[in-house]
Design a protein around this motif. Structure first.
Motif, PDB file in Angstrom:
ATOM      1  N   PRO A  70      -0.073   1.137   5.270  1.00 42.63           N
ATOM      2  CA  PRO A  70      -1.122   0.482   4.474  1.00 42.63           C
ATOM      3  C   PRO A  70      -1.624   1.379   3.335  1.00 42.63           C
ATOM      4  O   PRO A  70      -1.870   0.908   2.223  1.00 42.63           O
ATOM      5  CB  PRO A  70      -2.231   0.215   5.495  1.00 42.63           C
ATOM      6  CG  PRO A  70      -1.511   0.104   6.810  1.00 42.63           C
ATOM      7  CD  PRO A  70      -0.421   1.121   6.717  1.00 42.63           C
ATOM      8  N   ALA A  71      -1.756   2.676   3.626  1.00 43.55           N
ATOM      9  CA  ALA A  71      -2.240   3.604   2.602  1.00 43.55           C
ATOM     10  C   ALA A  71      -1.173   3.865   1.536  1.00 43.55           C
ATOM     11  O   ALA A  71      -1.490   4.085   0.363  1.00 43.55           O
ATOM     12  CB  ALA A  71      -2.657   4.921   3.248  1.00 43.55           C
ATOM     13  N   LYS A  78      -2.668   8.913  -3.425  1.00 46.45           N
ATOM     14  CA  LYS A  78      -4.030   9.390  -3.114  1.00 46.45           C
ATOM     15  C   LYS A  78      -4.879   9.483  -4.386  1.00 46.45           C
ATOM     16  O   LYS A  78      -6.083   9.179  -4.356  1.00 46.45           O
ATOM     17  CB  LYS A  78      -3.953  10.743  -2.422  1.00 46.45           C
ATOM     18  CG  LYS A  78      -3.354  10.679  -1.013  1.00 46.45           C
ATOM     19  CD  LYS A  78      -3.231  12.024  -0.360  1.00 46.45           C
ATOM     20  CE  LYS A  78      -4.559  12.482   0.198  1.00 46.45           C
ATOM     21  NZ  LYS A  78      -4.428  13.712   1.036  1.00 46.45           N
ATOM     22  N   ALA A  79      -4.247   9.851  -5.473  1.00 42.70           N
ATOM     23  CA  ALA A  79      -4.976   9.925  -6.748  1.00 42.70           C
ATOM     24  C   ALA A  79      -5.388   8.527  -7.204  1.00 42.70           C
ATOM     25  O   ALA A  79      -6.500   8.339  -7.726  1.00 42.70           O
ATOM     26  CB  ALA A  79      -4.101  10.595  -7.792  1.00 42.70           C
ATOM     27  N   GLN A  80      -4.500   7.565  -7.014  1.00 46.53           N
ATOM     28  CA  GLN A  80      -4.803   6.178  -7.391  1.00 46.53           C
ATOM     29  C   GLN A  80      -5.945   5.620  -6.542  1.00 46.53           C
ATOM     30  O   GLN A  80      -6.814   4.890  -7.041  1.00 46.53           O
ATOM     31  CB  GLN A  80      -3.572   5.300  -7.192  1.00 46.53           C
ATOM     32  CG  GLN A  80      -2.420   5.599  -8.143  1.00 46.53           C
ATOM     33  CD  GLN A  80      -2.737   5.198  -9.580  1.00 46.53           C
ATOM     34  OE1 GLN A  80      -3.075   6.059 -10.406  1.00 46.53           O
ATOM     35  NE2 GLN A  80      -2.655   3.926  -9.872  1.00 46.53           N
ATOM     36  N   ALA A  81      -5.939   5.973  -5.247  1.00 40.88           N
ATOM     37  CA  ALA A  81      -6.986   5.482  -4.345  1.00 40.88           C
ATOM     38  C   ALA A  81      -8.344   6.106  -4.684  1.00 40.88           C
ATOM     39  O   ALA A  81      -9.389   5.461  -4.525  1.00 40.88           O
ATOM     40  CB  ALA A  81      -6.618   5.818  -2.897  1.00 40.88           C
ATOM     41  N   ALA A  82      -8.303   7.338  -5.148  1.00 43.96           N
ATOM     42  CA  ALA A  82      -9.552   8.022  -5.470  1.00 43.96           C
ATOM     43  C   ALA A  82     -10.115   7.596  -6.824  1.00 43.96           C
ATOM     44  O   ALA A  82     -11.326   7.745  -7.069  1.00 43.96           O
ATOM     45  CB  ALA A  82      -9.333   9.535  -5.464  1.00 43.96           C
ATOM     46  N   ALA A  83      -9.272   7.052  -7.681  1.00 43.55           N
ATOM     47  CA  ALA A  83      -9.716   6.679  -9.032  1.00 43.55           C
ATOM     48  C   ALA A  83     -10.610   5.441  -9.016  1.00 43.55           C
ATOM     49  O   ALA A  83     -10.544   4.618  -8.145  1.00 43.55           O
ATOM     50  CB  ALA A  83      -8.488   6.400  -9.888  1.00 43.55           C
TER      51      ALA A  83
END
Length: 300
Positions: free
Chosen positions: A185-186, A295-300
């Motif tokens: 999922p992540a 992870k960068a996309q999720a944090a943006a």
């Protein structure tokens, strides 16, 4: 006077006789020497001829080793996948002269499906296979190790091989499903039909299932440490086996959910990367790069 004359005559006669003997001996010696010289001359080429193959035989293995060609391998793969990473690492570590084709976006094309109706990667092409292709990472490694006698990665001894097989099958059947449910999922990967992440369940239920899978990883992971490694550096003993390559690649995915690996697992993965060097680091770099991007996309 007569006696003296007789003595002089005898001495004079002895000298020519001695000369005659010396001359005869010289002639005999010369005659003997000629055949001997001829025999030596004839023997010399024979000795040289006999010595040449021996010298060539000694030099041959070295020349042969230098000219030995690496087996060719055609591999279709996806860079962000740990299943694909497994075969990419193995191909490099085993020394194959392989050509990689990035199959991203191509696995559902008619051309790909005609060869591989399961539309899965990694996939190798080999004319000696019944259908010309083979997919599934563990099956690919087993096949190549069997074909080329790569005992270092896949031992021939039945008992040792059974442990490597058991470790791989346990990983595929027990550990990897938990890892997939916890990380897919992540990662944004589609899950298999029937999985909670693929269903119409509420987002809260999916989140609960993901957390439950992550919590379940610890138990089978410890089995690899306490049972399959059993105090050895790797499942394969002093050298990583195909089961070790598959396990290390699988654990790479856990970084996307910041899973806290036990110290032994961190040390184990570092030891495999150190042992295999670039063969491991290069494919792992693609997976790690993709995880960092996600992870960068999720944090943006």
């Amino acid at each position: 006077m007569a006696k003296a004359a007789m003595k002089g005559t005898k001495k004079a006669a002895a000298k020519p006789a001695a000369k005659a003997k010396a001359t005869t001996a010289a002639k005999v010696s010369a005659k003997t020497a000629k055949p001997a010289a001829k025999a030596t001359a004839k023997a010399a080429p024979k000795a040289a001829a006999n010595a040449a193959p021996k010298a060539a035989a000694k030099a041959a293995p070295k020349a042969k080793a230098k000219s030995a060609k690496k087996p060719g391998l055609k591999l279709s793969m996806l860079r962000p996948s740990v299943n694909n990473m497994t075969v990419r690492v193995f191909a490099r570590a085993a020394g194959f002269d392989h050509a990689e084709t990035d199959a991203w976006g191509l696995t559902r094309t008619p051309e790909f499906l005609a060869r591989n109706p399961a539309h899965l990667t990694p996939m190798i092409e080999d004319k000696s296979l019944p259908r010309g292709v083979l997919w599934e990472s563990c099956a690919i490694m087993q096949y190549l190790a069997n074909k080329y006698g790569l005992d270092k990665f896949y031992p021939k001894a039945p008992a040792k091989r059974a442990m490597v097989d058991s470790a791989m099958f346990y990983l595929i059947g027990t550990l990897y499903p938990y890892v997939a449910r916890a990380t897919y999922p992540a990662l944004g990967f589609p899950q298999y039909a029937g999985e909670v992440g693929h269903s119409d369940a509420h987002a809260d239920k999916k989140s609960e299932a993901q957390k439950a899978a992550a919590a379940a990883i610890a138990e089978p992971l410890e089995v690899f440490h306490s049972f399959f490694r059993d105090g050895k550096p790797f499942i394969g003993g002093n050298n990583p086996s195909i089961a070790d390559i598959r396990l290390a690649a699988t654990l790479e995915f856990l970084a996307v959910i910041d899973y806290e690996l036990p110290k032994w697992a961190k040390d184990y993965m570092a030891a495999i990367e150190k042992k295999l060097g670039k063969a491991y680091a290069e494919p792992a770099g693609d997976v790690r790069g993709y995880i960092a991007h996600v992870k960068a996309q999720a944090a943006a």
